[in-house]
Design a protein around this motif. Structure first.
Motif, PDB file in Angstrom:
ATOM      1  N   LEU A   1       0.479  -1.148   0.556  1.00 35.33           N
ATOM      2  CA  LEU A   1      -0.364   0.114  -0.068  1.00 35.33           C
ATOM      3  C   LEU A   1       1.389   1.232   0.082  1.00 35.33           C
ATOM      4  CD1 LEU A   1      -2.486   1.580   0.095  1.00 35.33           C
ATOM      5  CD2 LEU A   1      -2.894   1.004   2.610  1.00 35.33           C
ATOM      6  N   ILE A   2       0.777   2.339  -1.111  1.00 35.68           N
ATOM      7  CA  ILE A   2       1.339   3.315  -1.126  1.00 35.68           C
ATOM      8  C   ILE A   2       0.651   4.693  -1.055  1.00 35.68           C
ATOM      9  CG2 ILE A   2       3.595   4.268  -2.785  1.00 35.68           C
ATOM     10  CD1 ILE A   2       3.701   1.127  -4.025  1.00 35.68           C
ATOM     11  N   PHE A   3       1.339   5.829  -0.358  1.00 32.95           N
ATOM     12  CA  PHE A   3       0.369   6.702  -0.208  1.00 32.95           C
ATOM     13  C   PHE A   3       1.223   7.619  -0.106  1.00 32.95           C
ATOM     14  CE2 PHE A   3       0.115   4.621   3.308  1.00 32.95           C
ATOM     15  CZ  PHE A   3       0.110   5.355   5.141  1.00 32.95           C
ATOM     16  N   LEU A   4       1.334   9.181   0.026  1.00 30.75           N
ATOM     17  CA  LEU A   4       1.245  10.002   0.776  1.00 30.75           C
ATOM     18  C   LEU A   4       0.892  10.432   2.165  1.00 30.75           C
ATOM     19  CD1 LEU A   4       2.020  12.800  -2.165  1.00 30.75           C
ATOM     20  CD2 LEU A   4       3.533  11.430  -0.708  1.00 30.75           C
ATOM     21  N   GLY A   5       1.640  10.763   3.379  1.00 31.90           N
ATOM     22  CA  GLY A   5       1.901  10.844   4.502  1.00 31.90           C
ATOM     23  C   GLY A   5       2.150  11.887   5.296  1.00 31.90           C
TER      24      GLY A   5
END
Length: 292
Positions: free
Chosen positions: A285-289
């Motif tokens: 799972l890949i996202f900006l945080g």
């Protein structure tokens, strides 16, 4: 005043982005290579996702290699001869010598073509982590932004790329040297599923371990909820990647949509550069945080 030079975006084959998207937007691709039982693939000679993971399931040895310095020079020089600058979006420097090869090749070409600018971005990530930066850079370029503006966004946001993985079969982590044999055997017996993540240095390290497949997938989404922070409404897209287990990836994507309302979710198979170590059944799972 000199006219603004045109620039191109380049990356490596392990960004896991759809090749049709890359071609449509003129993104150049430097190949990374992999072997199955010492037969080499990459740069035109490829296995399908299923063929690659089926070979691993059958116990065949998979290994990876970085980009070829001669190929890097050749590709970069083509753009130099066209009078174009390059923004290169790279695989994590902590996982491969590919980043160093790219930087060396860029420096050599810029010495020969002093008017040319090549900016190399170390994403400190892999797979669709690179893909998020690629898509944003493409958007900015097509909006008329400069190479410096696109590079500035990448440098500011790469430290905020969150990538978490879980694997289904611990034996592949053992074969890749990331887990002891005894831990792999014990973990398999009691159905342990590790949660791995890319740290601030771009290394893939252990974060947690849970029991059971469904719980491991749910944990990825729970961790996302903790990490989104101020980036909740600043996503380029959400990436879900998988080692030939698309149904599990869609299960995660559906949880994300139900929980956060995101609909721009890119689901892609994990390419050989990571897949050779994570094995079939891995989900990421890949996202900006706010922070990694």
């Amino acid at each position: 005043m000199k006219p603004m030079r045109e620039f191109v975006i380049t990356t490596e084959s392990n960004s896991d982005m759809d090749t049709a998207y890359l071609a449509e937007h003129g993104v150049g691709v430097i190949p990374h290579y992999y072997t199955i039982e010492d037969e080499m693939y990459g740069d035109g000679k490829e296995l399908t996702v299923k063929e690659f993971y089926d070979a691993m399931r059958a116990g065949k040895k998979a290994a990876t290699m970085a980009s070829n310095p001669a190929v890097i020079r050749e590709r970069f020089e083509e753009y130099a001869k066209q009078g174009k600058d390059i923004l290169h979006i790279s695989f994590s420097s902590a996982l491969s010598s590919g980043y160093e090869n790219i930087v060396n090749g860029a420096n050599e070409i810029m010495e020969e073509y002093p008017e040319m600018k090549i900016i190399v971005i170390d994403t400190l990530s892999a797979s669709l982590g690179e893909g998020i930066v690629i898509r944003k850079a493409v958007q900015m370029k097509e909006e008329g932004k400069t190479i410096e503006e696109a590079a500035a966004w990448a440098r500011e946001n790469c430290p905020h790329l969150n990538i978490q993985f879980t694997v289904d079969d611990l034996n592949f982590l053992y074969r890749g040297g990331r887990l002891s044999r005894s831990s792999a055997i014990l973990g398999t017996v009691i159905n342990i599923k590790p949660i791995l993540y890319f740290d601030r240095e771009g290394k893939l390290v252990a974060l947690d371990k849970v029991r059971g497949r469904k719980k491991s997938l749910t944990t990825l989404v729970n961790n996302m909820a903790e990490k989104l922070g101020e980036y909740k409404d600043k996503q380029v897209f959400i990436g879900v990647v998988h080692g030939d287990c698309e149904m599990d990836a869609r299960y995660v994507a559906n949880m994300i949509t139900e929980r956060f309302g995101y609909t721009d979710i890119v689901i892609r198979p994990i390419g050989p550069s990571i897949g050779a170590h994570s094995g079939p059944g891995a989900v990421g799972l890949i996202f900006l945080g706010d922070e990694k």
